[in-house]
Design an enzyme around this catalytic site. Structure first.
Site, mmCIF file in Angstrom:
data_model
loop_
_atom_site.group_PDB
_atom_site.id
_atom_site.type_symbol
_atom_site.label_atom_id
_atom_site.label_comp_id
_atom_site.label_asym_id
_atom_site.label_seq_id
_atom_site.Cartn_x
_atom_site.Cartn_y
_atom_site.Cartn_z
ATOM 1 N N HIS A 32 17.199 -27.514 2.534
ATOM 2 C CA HIS A 32 17.555 -28.311 3.714
ATOM 3 C C HIS A 32 16.752 -27.874 4.937
ATOM 4 O O HIS A 32 16.321 -28.701 5.744
ATOM 5 C CB HIS A 32 19.060 -28.161 4.016
ATOM 6 N N ASP A 125 21.440 -32.501 9.820
ATOM 7 C CA ASP A 125 21.498 -32.684 8.365
ATOM 8 C C ASP A 125 22.710 -33.551 8.017
ATOM 9 O O ASP A 125 23.789 -33.409 8.611
ATOM 10 C CB ASP A 125 21.643 -31.306 7.712
#
Ligand code: UDP
Length: 463
Positions: A32, A125
């Site tokens: 991520h 995110d």
């Protein structure tokens, strides 16, 4: 981060004036952090100033990104042990512990920057679903970075709606190898697994997708030509702007966002190997395997007699230090044919002419990196989005072979040889080569990713 030599010719010309500031907030896991920092760099080249808010856990190395401002927030991650925790638990935990620290940090930044460099938007995110409520309260637009594929988002919505439908009955066990009518890239056994939800993944997906729909737009690390079939469903289900400007890592040279030190010595070993002769093996930064599976991998590799480079991440087998669980005399048996490292410079390994196949867990970053270098795959997905990505790789794009029976030495040897030695492997190579070409075209002036980046920049400027 140094900018790729071709970036200025491939991508919309950067402006001469400095644009406004963007605040980004990555989930603190390798798969991520990497795409978020790549996106930050892409936007920086487009003239935006960048501030990264990050958790203390898995903090990015600030010195690799001197052109960004970093703000660290407390996450209380040290209070839990991640060794045996699953992804959904960690995600939900961080969505609780980070609320106050993130809100306070962002409020302060918005205040500090308000006169000279006002903040255009935040990009967080998709896993940080709590940030939508914070953005609403502070009246700042939130864009979402979805670090997985379009196909996975569609698949998880379908699996979720099936598991919530009282009249849906699980497909029969006996049919488990056939394609599922509900979502043909998946097999019946995948639907059985995906609708059981033993770890509360469904709740996480609902939260993530609900807050994605409430956001001002979604940024995907993919390119349209790869996932055209999923676009219509995404546009229908997520009626907000979507930007497909990937693959992000092609804007820059091999990235400097690795949380673990990369062993670069193996690049000179690769230099000594014949073209397309080496099997590269890595299961990413989070997946774990059992002791028995680890030993089967080792036997499978040794039995192929092919050169290999195997990333054994310390801790990949719970409780192990590093190589102590290898079968006896394994290293002597493979000799100079095999190299084992703790962590590799993966993008460079995949780009190396000696690399002929990638045995992967099909994390989305690894899969994209393999496609971009035209390296065929053997697929051993572990969890979360990986099983769906692996089905796309093997059943839709037909650029890999699925290791259906898990980690078993005979099956491993057969799958690797199918890709690296059989005619089937040559066909796979041709198909992935064609995908690589499409990806290159999407990055060129007028290509889909090129245009999507321009749209994203215009969109952010309009906020
Ligand atoms: N990676 C690396 N060295 C390694 C193994 C992986 O640099 O030895 C990088 C890889 O290039 C990718 C990331 O780690 O960018 C892994 O992300 P992915 O989404 O594939 O899997 P995850 O780690 O999230 O399961």
């Amino acid at each position: 981060m140094e900018i790729h030599g071709n970036a200025s010719t491939l991508w919309p010309t950067p402006p001469t004036e400095t644009r406004r500031r963007i605040v980004l907030f990555p989930m603190p896991f390798q798969g991520h952090i990497t795409p978020m920092l790549q996106l930050a760099n892409i936007l920086h080249v487009q003239g935006f100033k960048i501030t990264i808010i990050h958790t203390e856990y898995n903090s990015p190395n600030h010195s690799n990104h001197p052109h960004f401002t970093f703000k660290s927030i407390s996450d209380r991650f040290s209070e839990i042990t991640t060794a045996d925790l699953d992804a959904s638990y960690c995600f939900k935990y961080l969505n609780k512990t980070c609320v106050d620290p993130f809100r306070n940090c962002l409020a302060e930044l918005l205040e500090d920057y308000s006169d000279e460099e006002p903040v255009s938007c935040i990009i967080t995110d998709a896993g940080f679903y709590f940030t939508q409520a914070v953005a609403d309260a502070l009246k700042i637009p939130r864009l979402v970075l979805e670090t997985s594929s379009l196909g996975c988002t569609v698949a998880s919505d379908i699996l979720l709606s099936l598991s919530e439908n009282p009249s849906f009955t699980l497909p029969k066990e006996g049919d488990h190898e056939t394609l599922a009518v509900e979502f043909p890239p998946l097999k019946v056994k995948d639907v059985r697994k995906g609708t059981r939800d033993p770890k509360g993944m469904g709740e996480l997906v609902i939260n993530m997708h609900t807050q994605m729909k409430a956001s001002s737009g979604i940024i995907w690390n993919t390119f349209i030509e790869l996932e055209e079939y999923a676009l219509e469903t995404i546009f229908q289900d997520y009626q907000i702007p979507s930007f497909t400007l990937g693959p992000f890592h092609k804007y820059f040279p091999a990235s400097s966002s690795s949380l673990i030190e990369q062993d670069r010595t193996i690049l000179s070993w690769l230099d000594t190997q014949a073209p397309k002769s080496v099997l590269y093996v890595s299961f990413g930064s989070v997946a774990r395997i059992t002791e028995l599976e680890f030993q089967e991998v080792a036997h499978g590799l040794a039995n192929t007699s092919l050169p290999f480079l195997w990333v054994v991440r310390p801790g990949i087998v719970s409780g192990s230090k590093w190589l102590e669980l290898l079968p006896e005399k394994f290293l002597e048996r493979v000799g100079d044919k095999g190299r084992v490292v703790k962590w590799s410079p993966q993008q460079e390994v995949l780009a190396h002419p000696a690399t002929g196949c990638f045995w992967t867990h099909n994390g989305w970053n690894s899969t994209l990196e393999s496609i971009c270098e035209g390296v065929p795959m053997v697929c051993s997905p572990c969890f979360v989005d990986q099983p769906v990505i692996a089905r796309y790789v093997c059943n839709v794009w037909k650029i890999g072979v699925f290791l259906e029976d898990g980690f078993e030495r005979g099956g491993i040897e057969t799958a690797i040889k199918r890709v690296m030695m059989d005619e089937e492997g040559q066909e796979i190579s041709k198909r992935i080569g064609r995908l690589k070409e499409k990806m290159n075209i999407s990055l060129e002036k007028g290509g889909s990713s090129h245009e999507s980046l321009k749209s994203l920049v215009d969109y952010i400027l309009s906020l």
